[in-house]
Design a protein around this motif. Structure first.
Motif, PDB file in Angstrom:
ATOM      1  N   TYR A  85      -1.618 -10.277  -3.693  1.00 14.51           N
ATOM      2  CA  TYR A  85      -0.886 -10.301  -4.954  1.00 14.51           C
ATOM      3  C   TYR A  85      -0.069 -11.591  -5.025  1.00 14.51           C
ATOM      4  CZ  TYR A  85      -1.936  -5.342  -4.694  1.00 14.51           C
ATOM      5  OH  TYR A  85      -2.595  -4.147  -4.575  1.00 14.51           O
TER       6      TYR A  85
ATOM      7  N   PRO B 251       4.390  -8.096  -9.560  1.00 16.00           N
ATOM      8  CA  PRO B 251       3.254  -8.703  -8.860  1.00 16.00           C
ATOM      9  C   PRO B 251       1.990  -8.619  -9.699  1.00 16.00           C
ATOM     10  CG  PRO B 251       4.473  -7.242  -7.398  1.00 16.00           C
ATOM     11  CD  PRO B 251       4.992  -7.002  -8.782  1.00 16.00           C
TER      12      PRO B 251
ATOM     13  N   LEU C  30      -2.300  -8.648  -9.263  1.00 23.88           N
ATOM     14  CA  LEU C  30      -3.432  -8.532  -8.327  1.00 23.88           C
ATOM     15  C   LEU C  30      -4.300  -9.785  -8.407  1.00 23.88           C
ATOM     16  CD1 LEU C  30      -5.227  -6.768  -6.398  1.00 23.88           C
ATOM     17  CD2 LEU C  30      -6.372  -5.955  -8.486  1.00 23.88           C
TER      18      LEU C  30
ATOM     19  N   TYR D 202       1.717 -11.809  -1.432  1.00 26.47           N
ATOM     20  CA  TYR D 202       1.779 -10.650  -0.534  1.00 26.47           C
ATOM     21  C   TYR D 202       0.370 -10.132  -0.252  1.00 26.47           C
ATOM     22  CZ  TYR D 202       6.736 -10.327  -1.820  1.00 26.47           C
ATOM     23  OH  TYR D 202       8.071 -10.584  -2.024  1.00 26.47           O
TER      24      TYR D 202
ATOM     25  N   GLN E 121      -1.653  -6.634   1.195  1.00 29.56           N
ATOM     26  CA  GLN E 121      -1.439  -5.173   1.225  1.00 29.56           C
ATOM     27  C   GLN E 121      -2.681  -4.511   1.791  1.00 29.56           C
ATOM     28  OE1 GLN E 121      -2.579  -3.185  -2.154  1.00 29.56           O
ATOM     29  NE2 GLN E 121      -2.378  -1.239  -1.060  1.00 29.56           N
TER      30      GLN E 121
ATOM     31  N   TYR F  80      -4.935  -1.000   2.439  1.00 34.97           N
ATOM     32  CA  TYR F  80      -5.104   0.323   1.839  1.00 34.97           C
ATOM     33  C   TYR F  80      -6.205   1.079   2.580  1.00 34.97           C
ATOM     34  CZ  TYR F  80      -8.496  -2.419  -1.000  1.00 34.97           C
ATOM     35  OH  TYR F  80      -9.496  -3.265  -1.444  1.00 34.97           O
TER      36      TYR F  80
ATOM     37  N   PRO G 253      -3.127   8.274   1.078  1.00 31.79           N
ATOM     38  CA  PRO G 253      -2.552   6.926   0.979  1.00 31.79           C
ATOM     39  C   PRO G 253      -1.287   6.751   1.806  1.00 31.79           C
ATOM     40  CG  PRO G 253      -3.234   7.672  -1.182  1.00 31.79           C
ATOM     41  CD  PRO G 253      -3.367   8.849  -0.262  1.00 31.79           C
ATOM     42  N   LEU G 254      -1.278   5.687   2.580  1.00 32.99           N
ATOM     43  CA  LEU G 254      -0.103   5.284   3.366  1.00 32.99           C
ATOM     44  C   LEU G 254      -0.194   3.762   3.460  1.00 32.99           C
ATOM     45  CD1 LEU G 254       2.256   6.668   4.875  1.00 32.99           C
ATOM     46  CD2 LEU G 254       0.921   6.392   6.971  1.00 32.99           C
ATOM     47  N   TYR G 255       0.181   3.122   2.386  1.00 30.88           N
ATOM     48  CA  TYR G 255      -0.081   1.701   2.238  1.00 30.88           C
ATOM     49  C   TYR G 255       1.084   0.869   2.735  1.00 30.88           C
ATOM     50  CZ  TYR G 255      -3.540   3.672  -1.001  1.00 30.88           C
ATOM     51  OH  TYR G 255      -4.553   4.386  -1.566  1.00 30.88           O
TER      52      TYR G 255
ATOM     53  N   PHE H 112       2.673  -3.402   2.855  1.00 24.66           N
ATOM     54  CA  PHE H 112       2.621  -4.801   2.434  1.00 24.66           C
ATOM     55  C   PHE H 112       3.047  -5.707   3.585  1.00 24.66           C
ATOM     56  CE2 PHE H 112       2.023  -4.578  -2.142  1.00 24.66           C
ATOM     57  CZ  PHE H 112       2.488  -3.309  -2.481  1.00 24.66           C
TER      58      PHE H 112
ATOM     59  N   GLN I 111       5.216  -9.193   4.554  1.00 23.86           N
ATOM     60  CA  GLN I 111       6.565  -9.558   4.126  1.00 23.86           C
ATOM     61  C   GLN I 111       6.570 -10.704   3.116  1.00 23.86           C
ATOM     62  OE1 GLN I 111       5.068 -10.650   6.769  1.00 23.86           O
ATOM     63  NE2 GLN I 111       5.978 -12.546   7.562  1.00 23.86           N
TER      64      GLN I 111
END
Lengths: 117, 109
Positions: free
Chosen positions: B36, B44, B46, B87, B89, B91, B96-98, B100, B102
Motif C-alpha cells: 500500500y 492507504p 492498494l 506498507y 501486509q 494475509y 483472518p489475522l493480518y 502490516f 512498520q
C-alpha cells in the motif's frame, strides 16, 4: 463505484466507549468482509479485526480482545466498530476497509478518535 | 502472530531513479502479500496484491516480487507523486489475522 463513508471525528474521555460507523455503497454489502485498521499519530497501520458481512463472524487482534466489537447492519449496508475502556493510546485515525481475498481493496476516509481528559 | 519487517525505514532517492523497498515475514506467507501507498492525510491505497499483481489503475512502474518470507516493491522511475510511505501486509491466515510492516518512508533526495 465502491464507497465507504465513515462517521465523523470523536473526542472521548479515558474509560469511555466509542462507536464508529462505515456505510458502504456501490457493491453487494454481504459479499465482502470488512476490516478495521487504525493509525496512531505519526505511526504505522495496525490491523484491528475482521467481520464477515455475510454471517457476522469476527476475528480480532489479540491485543484488542475483550475491548473491541465489530458488527454489521445489512439493512443499511453499514459496519460498526465499538472500542471500550478507551485509553490515551487509543487516540488514532480509524479506517474501515473492504476486503477481497485478504487484502484491502477499498478504504474509508478515516475517523479521528481523540481520547483525552 | 506473523511479524512483518520492512527495510529501510527511510529511503532517499532522486526523481527518475529506481527505488527498491523490502519486506520480510517471520514465517512463510506464500504469495499472500500486499503493498500500500499512503500520503499525508490520506487513507492507504492498494498497489500490489498476490505479491506481484498490480491493482486496478496502478502504473506499470510499480512492480512486486517475492514469495515465502522475502518480498520487494520496486518503483522503476520515481515520479514526484511517488514520494510517500509504503506498507506491506500479509494475509496468510484463516480466520483472518493480518499484520502490516512498520512502513518505509520514501523521500526526495
Amino acid at each position: 463505484q465502491v464507497q465507504l463513508v465513515q462517521s465523523g471525528a470523536e473526542v472521548k474521555k479515558p474509560g469511555a466507549s466509542v462507536k464508529v460507523s462505515c456505510k458502504a455503497s456501490g457493491y453487494t454489502f454481504t459479499s465482502y468482509g470488512i476490516s478495521w485498521v487504525r493509525q496512531a499519530p505519526g505511526q504505522g497501520l495496525e490491523w484491528m479485526g475482521w467481520i464477515s458481512a455475510y454471517n457476522g463472524n469476527t476475528n480480532y487482534a489479540q491485543k484488542l480482545q475483550g475491548r473491541v466489537t465489530m458488527t454489521t447492519d445489512t439493512s443499511t449496508s453499514t459496519a460498526y466498530m465499538e472500542l471500550r475502556s478507551l485509553r490515551s493510546d487509543d487516540t488514532a485515525v480509524y479506517y474501515c476497509a473492504r476486503l477481497y481475498d485478504g487484502y484491502f481493496q477499498h478504504w474509508g476516509q478515516g475517523t479521528l478518535v481523540t481520547v483525552s481528559s | 502472530e506473523i511479524v512483518m519487517t520492512q527495510s529501510p525505514a527511510t529511503l532517499s532517492v532522486s526523481p527518475g531513479e529506481r527505488a527498491t523497498l523490502s519486506c520480510r515475514a517471520s514465517q512463510s506467507v506464500s504469495s499472500n502479500l500486499a503493498w500500500y501507498q499512503q500520503k499525508p492525510g490520506q487513507a492507504p491505497r492498494l498497489l500490489i496484491y498476490g505479491a506481484s499483481t498490480r491493482a486496478t489503475g496502478i502504473p506499470a512502474r510499480f512492480s512486486g516480487s517475492g514469495s515465502g518470507t522475502e518480498f520487494t516493491l520496486t518503483i522503476s522511475s520515481l515520479q514526484s507523486e511517488d514520494f510517500a510511505v509504503y506498507y506491506c501486509q500479509q494475509y496468510n491466515n484463516w480466520p483472518p489475522l493480518y499484520t502490516f510492516g512498520q512502513g518505509t518512508k520514501l523521500e526526495i533526495k
